[in-house]
Design a protein around this motif. Structure first.
Motif: not given
Length: 203
Positions: A114-133
């Motif tokens: 369910v988590n892997l097939t949610n494209p919202k999560v893919i875009l979320f990780v791309l938008a949120f995590v890089p702010q702290f990298v």
């Protein structure tokens, strides 16, 4: 590898995101309601593993490639819709209150998918995590650490929600009649999640 101050800033932000009700939380709630607390924690672990996988993919740079091709995201989304509908049908057909010992393993796998097939999560990780990298440091270890922190918080919160739902469902599930209603409620939740995912606009 990661500045402690950056990590301290990330943790409350990730906590705020995890406590916001969403598809993962509702999925774990439904698992706890239908399959008892143990399965809810297994489903939460599957969701957390899916989140860590997304972080790994993003760290490797593959998520950016996927996000750049809407056709791939659409295929992933509709696969997720189909899978949630299949879970809904399975919940409707399950009329016995006793759940097999393999339920936690199934719940983990279902939470992962369910988590892997949610494209919202893919875009979320791309938008949120890089702010702290920090781009001056190795990227993959940073994504994995942030993904693990996000996944751990989600595991605790989603698992707790499912556990509480399982505690309430355990008493009602002793009756076959109530067990059928629990199956219908779970099916309704899965159906609503499928509808939400089907109507999701991925930009």
């Amino acid at each position: 590898m990661i500045d402690p101050l950056i990590l301290l800033a990330f943790l409350p932000a990730s906590l705020a995101l995890n406590i916001t009700p969403g598809a993962d939380m509702m999925f774990c709630f439904a698992q706890g309601l239908r399959r008892r607390p143990r399965a809810a924690w297994a489903a939460s672990a599957g969701v957390a593993a899916g989140g860590l996988t997304h972080a790994l993919i993003a760290g490797l740079g593959l998520a950016a490639l996927i996000a750049a091709h809407p056709g791939i995201l659409t295929a992933i989304r509709w696969f997720g819709v189909g899978y949630l509908l299949w879970l809904a049908v399975k919940s409707l057909r399950a009329t016995r209150p006793d759940i097999p010992d393999t339920a936690p393993a199934h719940a983990f796998r279902e939470g992962l998918l369910v988590n892997l097939t949610n494209p919202k999560v893919i875009l979320f990780v791309l938008a949120f995590v890089p702010q702290f990298v920090d781009p001056t440091r190795p990227l993959l270890p940073q994504f994995l650490i942030f993904g693990a922190a996000l996944g751990l918080g989600g595991f605790v919160i989603n698992g707790t929600v499912g556990h509480l739902a399982g505690g309430a469902g355990r008493h009602m599930a002793a009756s076959v009649r109530f067990s059928r209603w629990l199956g219908r409620i779970s099916a309704g939740i899965f159906g609503l999640l499928a509808l939400r995912l089907a109507l999701l606009e991925v930009k």
